[in-house]
Scaffold this motif. Structure first.
Motif, PDB file in Angstrom:
ATOM      1  N   PRO A   1      34.706  66.708  15.617  1.00 18.68           N
ATOM      2  CA  PRO A   1      33.079  67.089  15.757  1.00 18.68           C
ATOM      3  C   PRO A   1      32.388  66.215  16.623  1.00 18.68           C
ATOM      4  CG  PRO A   1      33.963  67.150  13.571  1.00 18.68           C
ATOM      5  CD  PRO A   1      35.107  66.563  14.316  1.00 18.68           C
ATOM      6  N   ILE A   2      32.472  64.791  16.612  1.00 15.93           N
ATOM      7  CA  ILE A   2      31.731  63.827  17.343  1.00 15.93           C
ATOM      8  C   ILE A   2      32.055  64.169  18.922  1.00 15.93           C
ATOM      9  CG2 ILE A   2      31.594  61.575  18.007  1.00 15.93           C
ATOM     10  CD1 ILE A   2      31.986  60.602  15.079  1.00 15.93           C
ATOM     11  N   LEU A   3      33.298  64.566  18.933  1.00 18.49           N
ATOM     12  CA  LEU A   3      33.687  64.799  20.518  1.00 18.49           C
ATOM     13  C   LEU A   3      32.869  66.040  21.112  1.00 18.49           C
ATOM     14  CD1 LEU A   3      37.348  63.678  20.639  1.00 18.49           C
ATOM     15  CD2 LEU A   3      35.290  62.293  21.248  1.00 18.49           C
ATOM     16  N   TYR A   4      33.028  66.980  20.394  1.00 18.97           N
ATOM     17  CA  TYR A   4      32.597  68.135  20.701  1.00 18.97           C
ATOM     18  C   TYR A   4      31.206  68.837  20.405  1.00 18.97           C
ATOM     19  CZ  TYR A   4      37.099  69.389  22.726  1.00 18.97           C
ATOM     20  OH  TYR A   4      38.369  69.517  23.366  1.00 18.97           O
ATOM     21  N   GLY A   5      30.625  68.021  19.401  1.00 21.82           N
ATOM     22  CA  GLY A   5      29.299  68.139  19.109  1.00 21.82           C
ATOM     23  C   GLY A   5      29.008  69.536  18.202  1.00 21.82           C
ATOM     24  N   ARG A   6      29.995  69.999  17.429  1.00 24.39           N
ATOM     25  CA  ARG A   6      29.934  71.050  16.877  1.00 24.39           C
ATOM     26  C   ARG A   6      30.870  71.182  15.441  1.00 24.39           C
ATOM     27  NH1 ARG A   6      33.251  75.421  20.494  1.00 24.39           N
ATOM     28  NH2 ARG A   6      31.780  74.428  22.146  1.00 24.39           N
ATOM     29  N   ASN A   7      30.555  71.948  14.523  1.00 21.63           N
ATOM     30  CA  ASN A   7      31.144  71.878  13.317  1.00 21.63           C
ATOM     31  C   ASN A   7      30.968  70.636  12.438  1.00 21.63           C
ATOM     32  OD1 ASN A   7      32.025  74.514  13.849  1.00 21.63           O
ATOM     33  ND2 ASN A   7      34.042  73.547  14.835  1.00 21.63           N
ATOM     34  N   LEU A   8      29.536  70.121  12.529  1.00 24.94           N
ATOM     35  CA  LEU A   8      29.322  68.638  12.031  1.00 24.94           C
ATOM     36  C   LEU A   8      29.011  69.110  10.325  1.00 24.94           C
ATOM     37  CD1 LEU A   8      26.926  67.685  14.639  1.00 24.94           C
ATOM     38  CD2 LEU A   8      29.373  66.738  14.506  1.00 24.94           C
ATOM     39  N   LEU A   9      30.223  69.489   9.654  1.00 27.88           N
ATOM     40  CA  LEU A   9      30.003  69.680   8.405  1.00 27.88           C
ATOM     41  C   LEU A   9      29.804  68.646   7.282  1.00 27.88           C
ATOM     42  CD1 LEU A   9      32.485  72.725   8.019  1.00 27.88           C
ATOM     43  CD2 LEU A   9      30.149  72.726   8.416  1.00 27.88           C
ATOM     44  N   LEU A  10      30.666  67.573   7.761  1.00 27.90           N
ATOM     45  CA  LEU A  10      30.518  66.295   6.937  1.00 27.90           C
ATOM     46  C   LEU A  10      29.264  65.640   7.200  1.00 27.90           C
ATOM     47  CD1 LEU A  10      32.251  64.524   4.907  1.00 27.90           C
ATOM     48  CD2 LEU A  10      32.911  63.399   6.962  1.00 27.90           C
TER      49      LEU A  10
ATOM     50  N   PHE B   1      40.241  63.304   8.506  1.00 24.76           N
ATOM     51  CA  PHE B   1      39.305  62.124   9.447  1.00 24.76           C
ATOM     52  C   PHE B   1      39.255  62.983  10.887  1.00 24.76           C
ATOM     53  CE2 PHE B   1      39.127  58.521  12.244  1.00 24.76           C
ATOM     54  CZ  PHE B   1      37.998  58.036  11.787  1.00 24.76           C
ATOM     55  N   THR B   2      40.512  63.553  11.282  1.00 26.65           N
ATOM     56  CA  THR B   2      40.428  63.989  12.803  1.00 26.65           C
ATOM     57  C   THR B   2      39.441  65.389  12.767  1.00 26.65           C
ATOM     58  OG1 THR B   2      42.627  63.229  13.026  1.00 26.65           O
ATOM     59  CG2 THR B   2      41.710  64.867  14.654  1.00 26.65           C
ATOM     60  N   PHE B   3      39.861  66.139  11.837  1.00 27.21           N
ATOM     61  CA  PHE B   3      38.786  67.356  11.910  1.00 27.21           C
ATOM     62  C   PHE B   3      37.396  67.467  11.380  1.00 27.21           C
ATOM     63  CE2 PHE B   3      43.104  69.031  12.656  1.00 27.21           C
ATOM     64  CZ  PHE B   3      43.143  69.743  13.715  1.00 27.21           C
ATOM     65  N   LEU B   4      37.408  66.274  10.649  1.00 29.53           N
ATOM     66  CA  LEU B   4      35.956  66.259  10.145  1.00 29.53           C
ATOM     67  C   LEU B   4      35.041  65.136  10.726  1.00 29.53           C
ATOM     68  CD1 LEU B   4      36.316  66.857   6.226  1.00 29.53           C
ATOM     69  CD2 LEU B   4      35.915  68.456   7.998  1.00 29.53           C
ATOM     70  N   VAL B   5      35.802  64.010  11.397  1.00 28.42           N
ATOM     71  CA  VAL B   5      35.005  62.956  12.154  1.00 28.42           C
ATOM     72  C   VAL B   5      35.079  63.071  13.545  1.00 28.42           C
ATOM     73  CG1 VAL B   5      34.728  60.485  12.194  1.00 28.42           C
ATOM     74  CG2 VAL B   5      35.212  61.858   9.811  1.00 28.42           C
ATOM     75  N   ILE B   6      36.350  63.002  13.851  1.00 25.05           N
ATOM     76  CA  ILE B   6      36.664  62.789  15.450  1.00 25.05           C
ATOM     77  C   ILE B   6      36.196  63.953  16.099  1.00 25.05           C
ATOM     78  CG2 ILE B   6      38.563  62.023  17.104  1.00 25.05           C
ATOM     79  CD1 ILE B   6      39.827  60.485  15.259  1.00 25.05           C
TER      80      ILE B   6
ATOM     81  N   HIS C   1      26.572  66.764   8.296  1.00 28.50           N
ATOM     82  CA  HIS C   1      25.404  67.585   7.379  1.00 28.50           C
ATOM     83  C   HIS C   1      25.281  67.571   6.031  1.00 28.50           C
ATOM     84  CE1 HIS C   1      24.273  69.550  11.276  1.00 28.50           C
ATOM     85  NE2 HIS C   1      25.303  70.552  11.285  1.00 28.50           N
ATOM     86  N   MET C   2      26.460  67.307   5.473  1.00 26.86           N
ATOM     87  CA  MET C   2      26.555  66.969   4.139  1.00 26.86           C
ATOM     88  C   MET C   2      25.971  65.639   3.593  1.00 26.86           C
ATOM     89  SD  MET C   2      29.926  67.119   1.602  1.00 26.86           S
ATOM     90  CE  MET C   2      30.302  68.664   2.115  1.00 26.86           C
ATOM     91  N   LEU C   3      26.348  64.622   4.648  1.00 26.27           N
ATOM     92  CA  LEU C   3      25.735  63.384   4.479  1.00 26.27           C
ATOM     93  C   LEU C   3      24.392  63.264   4.731  1.00 26.27           C
ATOM     94  CD1 LEU C   3      28.870  61.430   5.820  1.00 26.27           C
ATOM     95  CD2 LEU C   3      28.323  61.462   3.449  1.00 26.27           C
ATOM     96  N   GLY C   4      23.716  64.011   5.586  1.00 26.36           N
ATOM     97  CA  GLY C   4      22.557  64.081   6.022  1.00 26.36           C
ATOM     98  C   GLY C   4      21.541  64.634   4.806  1.00 26.36           C
ATOM     99  N   SER C   5      22.275  65.407   4.094  1.00 26.61           N
ATOM    100  CA  SER C   5      21.325  66.040   3.094  1.00 26.61           C
ATOM    101  C   SER C   5      21.568  65.124   1.839  1.00 26.61           C
ATOM    102  CB  SER C   5      21.974  67.284   2.542  1.00 26.61           C
ATOM    103  OG  SER C   5      23.170  67.545   2.246  1.00 26.61           O
ATOM    104  N   MET C   6      22.434  64.284   1.726  1.00 23.76           N
ATOM    105  CA  MET C   6      22.628  63.110   0.558  1.00 23.76           C
ATOM    106  C   MET C   6      22.325  61.908   0.763  1.00 23.76           C
ATOM    107  SD  MET C   6      26.265  64.665  -0.987  1.00 23.76           S
ATOM    108  CE  MET C   6      26.470  63.295  -2.067  1.00 23.76           C
TER     109      MET C   6
END
Length: 662
Positions: free
Chosen positions: A448-457, A441-446, A459-464
């Motif tokens: 990325p939201i704080l730094y605006g980078r590595n938004l892998l999750l 939860f920290t490295f995939l959600v919190i 991007h995956m949800l956006g494609s799905m």
């Protein structure tokens, strides 16, 4: 390779050893060196542990022999030399004794010593270890040595003799003084963490200090003549109070709170169901209190070990981050930033976030385990009170035969050990799963939201999102259709309608429901895992369905433990036995005729005057109480076998039964 080196030297090109410097501990170009940890010097005790155990082991053995002689002489008097010396009992696990503080302290001391033994390189200091391969055998032998070493600390209290208090003072002061001197002389050790040996011994020191104060107080009371009431008097008063509370018929506050249908009252009752609040007229058995003590010490020791084994090492890694970490990340294809200093700060921040996730998972695991233990105390009380009244619990094992079996005795003896082991395993599993969940939860959600980078999750949800939106709309559509289209209210009752549309929508949405079922199955797996690891430490709750709950060894042990407690320490049964012992024609435990107290004799004389209406009212009230007690004893299923055997045995002809073996 030699030719290549000579070519480089001839051309004058500088050699680059930066890649190889990642794997060797050499000073960097800037002259910065990682400061190694300060080496903890070897500490020598002024009183060696080998000498300590060599002196205390014979002293403990001599104390046991002396206590055995005192108990045998006091109980058998002139016949003490005709039998063997009886081993003094540590405590009566099936009785409601007043001195529970000593038993809790001694069990805490013993359990802490076993935790220290797990990482100790010298388990038996008075015996030299020939080879490291035989260390496991000596640790197994130490599991039997330490209970024997601390056995006199609790036996001195149960003898209730002045000599026992003197020996208890001597032993407790010796143990406490030596242990405190060890920690003062050598507070730091190289094991796991420099202060781990001191922190792990805190329950042991607290128990020894408590015994060092308790034994002198009891000795002073014995000399001043202000001795506390005997265990028999304490047990009799407790059983009488229990019967008065049960037969009074007063309604408890909890029942009135349940009947109140307001949301705040129901929410308050639900929260209080997880907190054990003592109730008048009921005390938990001693075995349950000791089990809770061992479980609490297990939580402390395991949490301490998990904390000091991970967090200090992670802090050392974070403090040793240099510019070379950028080359290492580049070798794996990770480019966090073009600036090396920024990369260093990001790596340090990620390690700090990892440390926060670990500590948060550990705190959450400890809090949930303690909450489940307090919930277990509430459940234990409810189950014991139900069994005391003769009720049978849903899901509990039904006895195949009346009386106590070998399985019942084995499960009763193993209950406390199983409780501590289940708490240890449950806390470990919770720590692993919660730590993994917090990291994801920290490295995939919190972050990325704080730094605006590595938004892998994201991007995956956006494609799905079309797929997820379809599943959500299908679930909402079916619920709305089930509520507003396929149900019809007729005369206050809901009936099924529009059957053709129901069949058509069911057929059309079968593929969508399969995909929804996959998502629901994942949620079911997650919920089942969380529920099982949270309630893993509860033996009163089966983790299997009701039809196969007997396959759960923890729950099976708990059910047999309840049967043992109810059959051997039923409050109503013991109160009835105390009433029989107080009758004028009854005999005491030693076979002597018990003389009736003066107040009972006067009461018997006054009862002959039947014309007094006040006396008749008292007599009728006593009769109702005795009828209530008799009804309670009759409804208790654990007494059926004993009642039938007594009526069919030698008592029916008027002969006295043989006294049971002690």
């Amino acid at each position: 390779m030699p030719s290549l080196a000579s070519t480089n030297q001839s051309t004058g090109e500088p050699e680059d050893y930066s890649y190889g410097n990642w794997y060797i501990d050499e000073p960097t170009s800037g002259g910065e060196t990682s400061q190694p940890d300060r080496t903890i010097p070897t500490c020598q005790h002024s009183f060696p542990p080998s000498l300590y155990h060599t002196c205390l082991a014979p002293l403990s053995l001599a104390t046991i022999l002396l206590l055995s002689f005192l108990v045998k002489r006091r109980r058998l008097y002139l016949g003490c030399w005709h039998g063997t010396f009886g081993l003094p009992s540590p405590l009566d696990f099936l009785a409601e004794e007043s001195g529970r503080l000593v038993s809790v302290a001694v069990f805490g001391i013993l359990f802490t010593s076993l935790y220290v033994l797990g990482l100790d390189e010298d388990p038996l200091p008075f015996l030299p270890i020939s080879s490291p391969a035989s260390q496991g055998y000596w640790k197994t032998l130490a599991l039997l040595y330490y209970p024997a070493l601390y056995y006199p600390l609790i036996a001195c209290a149960t003898v209730r003799h002045r000599a026992g208090y003197i020996l208890g003072c001597l032993l407790s002061w010796t143990h406490c003084g030596v242990q405190i001197s060890y920690k003062v002389e050598c507070p730091q050790t190289p094991q796991v963490y420099r202060y781990y040996s001191l922190l792990v011994s805190l329950p042991l020191l607290a128990g020894l200090v408590l015994l060092s104060l308790w034994y002198p107080m009891q000795l002073l009371r014995s000399w001043s003549g202000k001795m506390a009431a005997s265990p028999e008097v304490m047990k009799e008063s407790y059983y009488r109070d229990y019967l008065r509370h049960i037969l009074s018929g007063k309604r408890s506050k909890n029942s009135s709170m349940v009947t109140n249908s307001s949301f705040p009252s129901r929410f308050l009752f639900y929260c209080l169901s997880y907190i054990y609040i003592p109730q008048r007229g009921f005390r938990l058995p001693l075995k349950l209190i000791l089990s809770a003590t061992l479980a609490s010490i297990t939580i402390y020791q395991e949490a301490l070990l998990l904390l000091v084994a991970f967090v200090p090492n992670l802090q050392k890694v974070r403090a040793g981050i240099t510019e070379e970490v950028t080359y290492m990340l580049a070798g794996f294809g990770l480019a966090l930033s073009e600036d090396k200093l920024e990369v260093m700060e990001l790596v340090k921040y990620y390690l700090w976030a990892l440390e926060v996730c670990y500590v948060s998972a550990l705190v959450l695991s400890c809090l949930l385990t303690l909450l489940m233990l307090t919930r277990s105390m509430v459940t234990h009380r409810a189950n014991l009170r139900a069994w005391h009244c003769g009720a049978t619990l849903d899901g509990c094992l039904q006895p195949q035969r009346q009386g106590v079996s070998a399985t019942t005795i084995f499960c009763w003896m193993s209950f406390s050990g199983y409780q501590a082991a289940f708490v240890c395993l449950g806390l470990f599993f919770q720590q692993i799963i919660f730590f993994f969940g917090f990291v994801v939860f920290t490295f995939l959600v919190i972050i990325p939201i704080l730094y605006g980078r590595n938004l892998l999750l994201f991007h995956m949800l956006g494609s799905m999102w079309p797929f997820c939106l379809t599943l959500v709309l299908a679930v909402i559509l079916q619920n709305l259709a089930a509520r507003w289209i396929f149900l019809e209210n007729q005369a206050g009752q809901q009936e099924l309608t529009n059957r053709k549309a129901l069949y058509a929508i069911t057929f059309l949405l079968i593929p969508i429901n399969v995909l929804v079922g996959i998502m629901v199955g994942i949620c079911r797996m997650v919920i089942s895992t969380l529920f099982n690891i949270i309630h893993f430490c509860q033996l009163d709750l089966s983790l299997l369905p009701r039809d196969v709950d007997t396959l759960d060894p923890g729950y099976r042990t708990y059910c047999y433990y309840l049967k043992m407690e109810v059959s051997q320490s039923h409050p109503a049964m013991k109160a009835f036995c105390f009433l029989l012992l107080q009758l004028p024609g009854s005999r005491g435990l030693d076979g002597a005729q018990a003389a009736p107290p003066p107040n009972e004799a006067e009461e018997g004389i006054h009862l002959l005057q039947t014309k007094n209406p006040a006396r008749n009212a008292i007599k009728s009230k006593k009769s109702r109480v005795r009828w209530g007690l008799a009804y309670t004893l009759i409804q208790n299923p654990s007494l059926l076998a004993f009642r039938k055997k007594a009526l069919a045995g030698a008592l029916a002809n008027g002969s006295q039964p043989c006294p049971p073996n002690p």
